[in-house]
Design a protein around this motif. Structure first.
Motif, PDB file in Angstrom:
ATOM      1  N   LEU A  43       0.830  -1.212   0.000  1.00  0.00           N
ATOM      2  CA  LEU A  43       0.000   0.000   0.000  1.00  0.00           C
ATOM      3  C   LEU A  43       0.860   1.256   0.000  1.00  0.00           C
ATOM      4  CD1 LEU A  43      -2.960  -0.919   2.394  1.00  0.00           C
ATOM      5  CD2 LEU A  43      -2.844  -1.052  -0.102  1.00  0.00           C
ATOM      6  N   ASN A  44       1.961   1.244   0.755  1.00  0.00           N
ATOM      7  CA  ASN A  44       2.870   2.400   0.729  1.00  0.00           C
ATOM      8  C   ASN A  44       3.397   2.628  -0.682  1.00  0.00           C
ATOM      9  OD1 ASN A  44       2.564   2.917   3.458  1.00  0.00           O
ATOM     10  ND2 ASN A  44       4.489   1.933   4.054  1.00  0.00           N
ATOM     11  N   GLY A  45       3.764   1.552  -1.369  1.00  0.00           N
ATOM     12  CA  GLY A  45       4.268   1.669  -2.740  1.00  0.00           C
ATOM     13  C   GLY A  45       3.227   2.196  -3.708  1.00  0.00           C
ATOM     14  N   TRP A  46       1.971   1.940  -3.419  1.00  0.00           N
ATOM     15  CA  TRP A  46       0.884   2.412  -4.277  1.00  0.00           C
ATOM     16  C   TRP A  46       0.338   3.768  -3.838  1.00  0.00           C
ATOM     17  CZ3 TRP A  46      -2.218  -2.813  -4.286  1.00  0.00           C
ATOM     18  CH2 TRP A  46      -1.574  -3.724  -5.138  1.00  0.00           C
ATOM     19  N   GLY A  47       0.938   4.373  -2.822  1.00  0.00           N
ATOM     20  CA  GLY A  47       0.458   5.667  -2.340  1.00  0.00           C
ATOM     21  C   GLY A  47      -0.869   5.567  -1.594  1.00  0.00           C
ATOM     22  N   LEU A  48      -1.142   4.421  -0.994  1.00  0.00           N
ATOM     23  CA  LEU A  48      -2.406   4.202  -0.286  1.00  0.00           C
ATOM     24  C   LEU A  48      -2.189   3.943   1.202  1.00  0.00           C
ATOM     25  CD1 LEU A  48      -4.182   1.827  -2.851  1.00  0.00           C
ATOM     26  CD2 LEU A  48      -4.597   4.275  -2.494  1.00  0.00           C
ATOM     27  N   SER A  49      -1.156   4.519   1.773  1.00  0.00           N
ATOM     28  CA  SER A  49      -0.848   4.244   3.180  1.00  0.00           C
ATOM     29  C   SER A  49      -1.986   4.647   4.115  1.00  0.00           C
ATOM     30  CB  SER A  49       0.454   4.927   3.598  1.00  0.00           C
ATOM     31  OG  SER A  49       0.372   6.316   3.353  1.00  0.00           O
ATOM     32  N   GLU A  50      -2.812   5.625   3.716  1.00  0.00           N
ATOM     33  CA  GLU A  50      -3.922   6.050   4.575  1.00  0.00           C
ATOM     34  C   GLU A  50      -5.000   4.967   4.674  1.00  0.00           C
ATOM     35  OE1 GLU A  50      -5.283   6.912   0.472  1.00  0.00           O
ATOM     36  OE2 GLU A  50      -3.378   7.234   1.512  1.00  0.00           O
ATOM     37  N   ARG A  51      -4.990   3.981   3.805  1.00  0.00           N
ATOM     38  CA  ARG A  51      -5.975   2.896   3.836  1.00  0.00           C
ATOM     39  C   ARG A  51      -5.480   1.685   4.628  1.00  0.00           C
ATOM     40  NH1 ARG A  51     -10.414   3.519   0.424  1.00  0.00           N
ATOM     41  NH2 ARG A  51     -11.201   2.001   1.918  1.00  0.00           N
ATOM     42  N   PHE A  52      -4.238   1.756   5.128  1.00  0.00           N
ATOM     43  CA  PHE A  52      -3.619   0.579   5.748  1.00  0.00           C
ATOM     44  C   PHE A  52      -4.432  -0.008   6.892  1.00  0.00           C
ATOM     45  CE2 PHE A  52      -0.990  -1.274   9.104  1.00  0.00           C
ATOM     46  CZ  PHE A  52      -0.562  -2.410   8.441  1.00  0.00           C
ATOM     47  N   ASP A  53      -4.909   0.787   7.819  1.00  0.00           N
ATOM     48  CA  ASP A  53      -5.575   0.238   9.005  1.00  0.00           C
ATOM     49  C   ASP A  53      -6.760  -0.654   8.644  1.00  0.00           C
ATOM     50  OD1 ASP A  53      -3.763   1.470  10.718  1.00  0.00           O
ATOM     51  OD2 ASP A  53      -5.035   3.231  11.008  1.00  0.00           O
ATOM     52  N   ASP A  54      -7.651  -0.178   7.803  1.00  0.00           N
ATOM     53  CA  ASP A  54      -8.821  -0.975   7.420  1.00  0.00           C
ATOM     54  C   ASP A  54      -8.425  -2.198   6.595  1.00  0.00           C
ATOM     55  OD1 ASP A  54     -10.367   0.901   8.697  1.00  0.00           O
ATOM     56  OD2 ASP A  54     -11.188   1.787   6.871  1.00  0.00           O
ATOM     57  N   VAL A  55      -7.532  -1.994   5.640  1.00  0.00           N
ATOM     58  CA  VAL A  55      -7.125  -3.103   4.777  1.00  0.00           C
ATOM     59  C   VAL A  55      -6.372  -4.154   5.585  1.00  0.00           C
ATOM     60  CG1 VAL A  55      -5.741  -3.752   2.761  1.00  0.00           C
ATOM     61  CG2 VAL A  55      -7.124  -1.653   2.706  1.00  0.00           C
ATOM     62  N   ALA A  56      -5.489  -3.733   6.472  1.00  0.00           N
ATOM     63  CA  ALA A  56      -4.722  -4.689   7.273  1.00  0.00           C
ATOM     64  C   ALA A  56      -5.625  -5.499   8.200  1.00  0.00           C
ATOM     65  CB  ALA A  56      -3.653  -3.966   8.090  1.00  0.00           C
ATOM     66  N   LEU A  57      -6.654  -4.873   8.756  1.00  0.00           N
ATOM     67  CA  LEU A  57      -7.592  -5.613   9.596  1.00  0.00           C
ATOM     68  C   LEU A  57      -8.285  -6.699   8.781  1.00  0.00           C
ATOM     69  CD1 LEU A  57      -9.816  -4.534  12.398  1.00  0.00           C
ATOM     70  CD2 LEU A  57     -10.919  -5.607  10.448  1.00  0.00           C
ATOM     71  N   VAL A  58      -8.740  -6.358   7.585  1.00  0.00           N
ATOM     72  CA  VAL A  58      -9.418  -7.332   6.722  1.00  0.00           C
ATOM     73  C   VAL A  58      -8.451  -8.430   6.289  1.00  0.00           C
ATOM     74  CG1 VAL A  58     -10.501  -7.604   4.451  1.00  0.00           C
ATOM     75  CG2 VAL A  58     -11.237  -5.763   5.984  1.00  0.00           C
ATOM     76  N   VAL A  59      -7.244  -8.062   5.880  1.00  0.00           N
ATOM     77  CA  VAL A  59      -6.239  -9.061   5.493  1.00  0.00           C
ATOM     78  C   VAL A  59      -5.971 -10.002   6.662  1.00  0.00           C
ATOM     79  CG1 VAL A  59      -3.766  -9.339   4.988  1.00  0.00           C
ATOM     80  CG2 VAL A  59      -5.152  -7.768   3.629  1.00  0.00           C
ATOM     81  N   SER A  60      -5.813  -9.456   7.850  1.00  0.00           N
ATOM     82  CA  SER A  60      -5.566 -10.287   9.032  1.00  0.00           C
ATOM     83  C   SER A  60      -6.683 -11.295   9.256  1.00  0.00           C
ATOM     84  CB  SER A  60      -5.411  -9.418  10.286  1.00  0.00           C
ATOM     85  OG  SER A  60      -4.289  -8.587  10.184  1.00  0.00           O
ATOM     86  N   GLU A  61      -7.923 -10.841   9.123  1.00  0.00           N
ATOM     87  CA  GLU A  61      -9.067 -11.744   9.327  1.00  0.00           C
ATOM     88  C   GLU A  61      -9.133 -12.812   8.245  1.00  0.00           C
ATOM     89  OE1 GLU A  61     -10.801 -11.979  11.981  1.00  0.00           O
ATOM     90  OE2 GLU A  61     -10.020 -10.162  12.911  1.00  0.00           O
ATOM     91  N   LEU A  62      -8.933 -12.437   6.983  1.00  0.00           N
ATOM     92  CA  LEU A  62      -8.994 -13.416   5.904  1.00  0.00           C
ATOM     93  C   LEU A  62      -7.890 -14.456   6.021  1.00  0.00           C
ATOM     94  CD1 LEU A  62      -9.897 -11.188   2.808  1.00  0.00           C
ATOM     95  CD2 LEU A  62     -11.438 -12.555   4.241  1.00  0.00           C
TER      96      LEU A  62
END
Length: 165
Positions: A43-62
């Motif tokens: 996400l940092n490489g794609w310029g989406l670091s502000e989305r990390f918290d929500d995406v990381a929570l979902v990735v962790s659950e999946l």
């Protein structure tokens, strides 16, 4: 892998695909932390670091669900050419998809967890933090006869991105 995801969603312009990244994960719970680190870096490489918290929570659950519910209970060593769990991150101009492939053909089931339960809310969190989620069978690579059979599944979550991203 994406065709079932496209069903019911607005068309995805192939020219709008701006990135994809995949990592294989070992069949150990420590893989969840590795999946989060991979997600942060991507996400940092794609310029989406502000989305990390929500995406990381979902990735962790999946990933946790794949490790907890989808791996065989026997201790046979997995085929190194076909790791049991893979995390895919795909980005378009207006959406981000997180997909986890695992070897089980059992459908994921969201259920009500009792208030005192310490687990059982994973898919509720995925539904709450992503814009949509779903799953589909993961196709077997085609054989020389052109036949394919399901092997495992892919559970995905979609995040809509703002138009300016």
């Amino acid at each position: 892998m994406l065709e079932p995801l496209r069903q019911g969603l607005p068309p995805i312009d192939p020219s709008a695909v701006s990135g994809s990244a995949t990592c294989t994960l070992p069949a150990r719970y420590e893989a969840v932390g590795g999946a989060r680190r991979f997600t942060r870096t991507t996400l940092n490489g794609w310029g989406l670091s502000e989305r990390f918290d929500d995406v990381a929570l979902v990735v962790s659950e999946l990933v946790t669900n794949a490790l907890r519910h989808a791996l065989p209970s026997d201790s046979t060593a997995p085929d190194p050419q076909d790791p049991p769990v893979r995390l895919h991150l795909m980005r378009w101009s207006s959406r981000l998809v997180c997909a986890v492939r695992d070897p089980s053909q059992e459908s994921p089931v969201a259920s009500e967890a009792p208030d005192c339960a310490e687990s059982g809310r994973g898919l509720f969190l995925v539904e709450s933090f992503s814009d949509s989620w779903g799953w589909h069978p993961s196709p077997e690579p085609e054989t020389p006869g052109g036949l394919s059979a399901p092997r495992g599944k892919v559970v995905w979550a979609l995040f809509r991105l703002s138009d300016g991203v």
